[in-house]
Design an enzyme around this catalytic site. Structure first.
Site, PDB file in Angstrom:
ATOM      1  CB  CYS A  60      -0.949   0.103   1.024  1.00  0.00           C
ATOM      2  SG  CYS A  60      -2.532  -0.773   0.767  1.00  0.00           S
ATOM      3  CG  ASP A 112     -11.748  -0.508  -1.871  1.00  0.00           C
ATOM      4  OD1 ASP A 112     -13.215   0.522  -0.962  1.00  0.00           O
ATOM      5  OD2 ASP A 112     -10.687  -1.019  -1.290  1.00  0.00           O
ATOM      6  CG  ASP A 119     -12.087  -3.370   1.414  1.00  0.00           C
ATOM      7  OD1 ASP A 119     -11.849  -2.334   2.133  1.00  0.00           O
ATOM      8  OD2 ASP A 119     -11.725  -3.387   0.342  1.00  0.00           O
ATOM      9  N   GLY A 160      -8.558 -16.008 -13.062  1.00  0.00           N
ATOM     10  CA  GLY A 160      -7.845 -15.884 -12.432  1.00  0.00           C
ATOM     11  C   GLY A 160      -7.362 -15.313 -14.109  1.00  0.00           C
ATOM     12  CB  THR A 210      -1.171 -14.531 -15.515  1.00  0.00           C
ATOM     13  OG1 THR A 210      -0.481 -15.115 -16.400  1.00  0.00           O
ATOM     14  CG2 THR A 210      -1.576 -15.892 -13.992  1.00  0.00           C
ATOM     15  CG  ASP A 243      -9.860  -2.496   5.122  1.00  0.00           C
ATOM     16  OD1 ASP A 243     -10.288  -1.976   4.362  1.00  0.00           O
ATOM     17  OD2 ASP A 243      -9.086  -3.870   4.107  1.00  0.00           O
TER      18      ASP A 243
END
Length: 710
Positions: free
Chosen positions: A396, A427, A466, A516, A518, A601
């Site tokens: 972050c 978000d 979240d 996913g 990549t 969070d």
């Protein structure tokens, strides 16, 4: 963590022994492009055996004894796996470390030392402390030395290692009338010539060490050492320095052995040419030598050259150890004995000589050179200012500033869909599907560690934050993955490590990884889009009420510690503790906070930014007691030395936040990766939440505006 040349080969160093430490330093000075380097070691440091007697005697601190492998790995561009290798499969070319997928290699080297454990001696496993591995012994001795009143100590094994320990212990405890016994089944120090043995025996006698010779030990009990002749030698701290032997797992990997030690030839290769072995765990078949640190040190340049040669298909060179070597033996106090070629001398000057040799050896791991690449001579206006004077943080700490994203999102048109509700923040959203409430969030992180398994756990916990903060149950996730450039084989290894780890972490939270995407880029980035289910409306930033207690579930400081780690300023132990905290899931904490009026969070905008967002959304203010905010170990000291994350300056500009200009206050603006939950809960709920369970009451919601840290 960024690299331009593709990775094509995996080199894995098992153990952080003297040879490997020197190889890492050499690798940092001159790496082999295309090689991904990994170090596996059970802990962030590796003790230096040459200074152990001095540490035991009290001449050195624990920090002076330890090589910081976290800093060394950063310098070498290596990923450090904090774990113990338990087996190896040379056929499959994998290494097993508990609680993670197998670690694959193309070339490996083993430098795990030996152990003084005595598994066949009854009671030793429960009541004894082996002198090796050194790390465990040093920790136990530190604790005993600090608390012993009328100490009784026994050392099993009357060789030079046992004698050095006995003299060091007697010296360290000399003001408490210690009873120190050195026990051997034959004669103490029998391997020395008469002049050297005579001087060593005199030193033992001067320190009051009792030599118990021709003694067969049959059992170790809580209060002493039992001998075959019926005697019991009183002891509250019993250590073993006899019969040093290889670690058990080495015998099971199918390579040639000599008395349990890995057999190597002149090139330091085992019977498998892709596996090297050095230090005490190896047997030099071409020129056998005793177990001594001097040979491990001399092997380092040969191992470094031969690993590079094997990885680049070039000829290897032969290691030829010297026939004899100078032995410098500590005698408890600041005196030492020197022995070589049958000649022995004793004195304070010799200890000073030994001390200088040892400190010089350790200094090379502390004073690592800076290897940064300079900017081109000519750049566009503003490049130097944009880069700053420190590397860009990961996690972050690499986020774009709060105002940039808010400004962009604020310009988007409002949705006309009745099944989509935008929630406070930037978000997350609430979806309504057939009457079922579903929350959706997304997050991604650039790597804070080169270990893909640890990074995968951190990224998953971070993204789940979240969902947990909204009081939802995690449901499903898709993975977005950017890998550094590497060959297809290394891609397959890395993707398998990451996906299996993400799936396991999601599964522990009750969610499923369903797919996913990549790509390859300059550095590792892991992102997740996650859905969660709610039985009621989700908990949001809005809803905090005056009088609510503010609860924080994790300590602060990850941004500062990881920024320091990138500059090799953080202690390895602090970095490992920080990584562990970032991996800690918050599902149980979220369940305990279901009565919260508002929750979020704590991530990139720091405690100050996320609390300010909660207060703005709720139309309230807050007061936070700085002394009650938990901090990660090492974070405050680094903040006092001026260490700040890349995002800190932007976070410090958040409007409506008032804080003093102190190091502790600076950590309130520190961007957190995998941070804890911040909840505004009714006071009666707060009374049941205990700090020992991870719930820290740090302040209250007020009926004013703004956030004040005091």
């Amino acid at each position: 963590m960024k690299q331009q040349i593709p990775f094509t080969r995996d080199l894995v160093l098992i153990g952080g022994g003297h040879t490997h430490a020197l190889v890492l330093r050499s690798w940092g000075m001159n790496p082999l492009p295309g090689v991904r380097l990994t170090v596996i070691n059970p802990g962030p440091t590796a003790p230096y055996s040459g200074m152990l007697p001095g540490f035991v005697a009290g001449h050195y601190t624990r920090d002076e004894l330890d090589i910081d492998l976290v800093k060394l790995a950063r310098f070498a561009g290596a990923r450090l796996i904090n774990g113990r290798a338990v087996t190896m499969d040379p056929a499959a070319k994998t290494i097993t470390v508990p609680n993670r997928p197998p670690v694959a290699y193309d070339v490996a080297a083993i430098d795990v030392g030996i152990t003084s454990e005595m598994p066949r001696l009854p009671g030793f496993a429960h009541h004894g402390i082996p002198a090796k591995p050194l790390g465990t012994f040093a920790t136990r001795w530190d604790a005993f030395r600090a608390t012993a009143k009328q100490p009784k100590v026994a050392v099993i094994g009357g060789g030079v290692a046992g004698a050095e320990l006995a003299m060091a212990m007697a010296h360290a405890l000399r003001d408490r009338t210690p009873e120190v016994s050195l026990i051997d089944r034959g004669r103490v120090l029998d391997g020395f010539n008469p002049p050297a043995r005579s001087r060593l025996m005199a030193a033992l006698s001067e320190l009051g060490v009792t030599c118990v010779e021709d003694a067969d030990v049959i059992e170790v009990v809580a209060h002493g050492v039992c001998l075959a002749d019926g005697r019991t030698i009183a002891s509250e701290f019993t250590t073993g320095a006899a019969g040093a032997r290889p670690h058990d797992w080495i015998a099971d990997i199918g390579l040639d052995l000599h008395d349990g030690f890995l057999t190597v030839g002149p090139t330091l290769q085992t019977s498998d040419p892709d596996v090297f072995a050095v230090g005490d765990c190896a047997h030099l078949s071409h020129d056998p030598r005793p177990k001594a640190g001097v040979f491990a040190v001399r092997e380092a340049p040969y191992l470094y050259d031969n690993l590079r040669a094997r990885l680049s298909d070039r000829p290897l060179r032969a290691f030829r150890p010297q026939k004899d070597y100078l032995k410098l033996i500590s005698l408890g106090g600041k005196t030492a004995l020197a022995e070589k070629l049958g000649t022995a001398r004793r004195g304070k000057l010799l200890w000073r000589w030994k001390d200088r040799i040892d400190r010089t050896f350790m200094t090379q791991f502390d004073d690592l050179p800076q290897m940064e690449t300079d900017l081109p001579l000519r750049t566009a206006t503003g490049v130097a200012e944009a880069l700053g004077n420190a590397p860009l943080c990961g996690g972050c700490g690499a986020k774009v500033g709060r105002n940039a994203l808010r400004s962009a999102l604020g310009q988007l048109p409002a949705t006309t869909r009745t099944d989509v509700t935008t929630l406070p923040g930037d978000d997350a959203a609430l979806l309504t599907v057939g009457g079922q409430r579903q929350v959706l969030t997304t997050d991604h992180l650039s790597a804070v560690t080169d270990d893909p398994v640890i990074m995968a756990r951190i990224a998953t916990v971070h993204a789940l934050g979240d969902i947990w903060a909204m009081g939802a149950a995690p449901q499903a996730a898709t993975l977005t993955l950017i890998l550094p450039r590497m060959t297809a084989d290394l891609q397959a290894r890395t993707v398998a490590e990451i996906t299996s780890t993400v799936a396991e972490s999601l599964g522990d939270a009750g969610a499923a990884l369903v797919g996913g995407h990549t790509t390859m880029g300059d550095s590792l980035t892991i992102g997740l889009s996650i859905t969660g289910l709610c039985d009621t409306n989700p908990i949001t930033l809005a809803g905090a009420k005056p009088g609510d207690a503010l609860i924080l579930t994790k300590p602060l400081g990850s941004g500062t510690i990881m920024a320091a780690e990138m500059r090799r300023l953080a202690r390895g132990a602090d970095v490992m503790a920080c990584l562990k905290a970032m991996q800690h899931p918050q599902g149980d904490a979220a369940a305990a906070l279901q009565a919260a009026h508002a929750m979020t969070d704590v991530t990139g905008f720091g405690l100050a930014g996320h609390l300010a967002g909660m207060c703005t959304a709720s139309g309230v203010g807050a007061v936070v007691r700085l002394k009650d905010v938990p901090l990660m170990q090492g974070a405050l000291d680094l903040a006092k030395h001026g260490v700040r994350s890349s995002l800190y300056p932007d976070n410090r500009q958040i409007e409506g936040v008032f804080a003093p200009d102190t190091a502790r206050a600076a950590l309130m603006f520190d961007p957190q990766t995998g941070g804890g939950l911040l909840a505004a809960v009714p006071p009666d709920v707060a009374t049941h939440l205990r700090p020992t369970d991870g719930f820290h009451r740090i302040g209250e919601i007020t009926d004013t505006t703004g956030v004040t840290f005091a």
